[in-house]
Design a protein around this motif. Structure first.
Motif, PDB file in Angstrom:
ATOM      1  N   GLY A   1      -4.177 -44.734 -21.633  1.00  0.00           N
ATOM      2  CA  GLY A   1      -4.286 -43.776 -20.541  1.00  0.00           C
ATOM      3  C   GLY A   1      -3.070 -43.793 -19.629  1.00  0.00           C
TER       4      GLY A   1
ATOM      5  N   ALA B   1      -5.749 -41.219 -25.459  1.00  0.00           N
ATOM      6  CA  ALA B   1      -6.860 -41.773 -24.665  1.00  0.00           C
ATOM      7  C   ALA B   1      -8.136 -41.994 -25.470  1.00  0.00           C
TER       8      ALA B   1
ATOM      9  N   ILE C   1      -8.777 -38.450 -19.707  1.00  0.00           N
ATOM     10  CA  ILE C   1      -8.255 -39.247 -18.585  1.00  0.00           C
ATOM     11  C   ILE C   1      -8.726 -38.664 -17.263  1.00  0.00           C
TER      12      ILE C   1
END
Length: 124
Positions: free
Chosen positions: A40, A75, A89
């Motif tokens: 992330g 992510a 995210i």
């Protein structure tokens, strides 16, 4: 069973596989991943915040250059960097979707899955 070998900070970057082989345990050292990272944290500033999905969107739609660590931008850990990653995210940041971003998150660690994404070597 797979055991992540990550003792403090970048000390060990290998997987260790433990298998029960007829009454005894067998240990096998697997291929190491290239670097530790926080999933992330696409801009590699050490925290996952609003600048990270912006960095991913910039790379995807404005030719914003290569990422230091491709794995950190993936992510959902599906092996691709696409629109779902910055959305995940943002959901994690604003909705508290704690289980959304795949490991290693929220702390630095190594990629538990094998894929073609890597982090660049950095000594500093």
């Amino acid at each position: 069973t797979r055991l992540r070998c990550d003792w403090s900070s970048d000390v060990c970057s290998s997987d260790l596989e433990i298998a029960d082989e007829g009454g005894g345990a067998a240990f096998k050292l697997l291929e190491p991943h290239d670097a530790s990272f926080v999933r992330g944290d696409a801009n590699d500033d050490g925290v996952v915040n609003l600048s990270d999905p912006i960095r991913i969107l910039s790379m995807l739609f404005q030719g914003g250059g290569n990422l230091y660590c491709e794995d950190s931008a993936d992510a959902n850990d599906d092996g691709e960097i696409n629109l779902t990653d910055p959305i995940l995210i943002l959901r994690t940041l604003f909705d508290g979707n704690v289980g959304g971003i795949s490991a290693p998150y929220p702390y630095r660690g190594f990629d538990p899955t094998s894929d073609e994404m890597h982090c660049k070597d950095f000594e500093g």
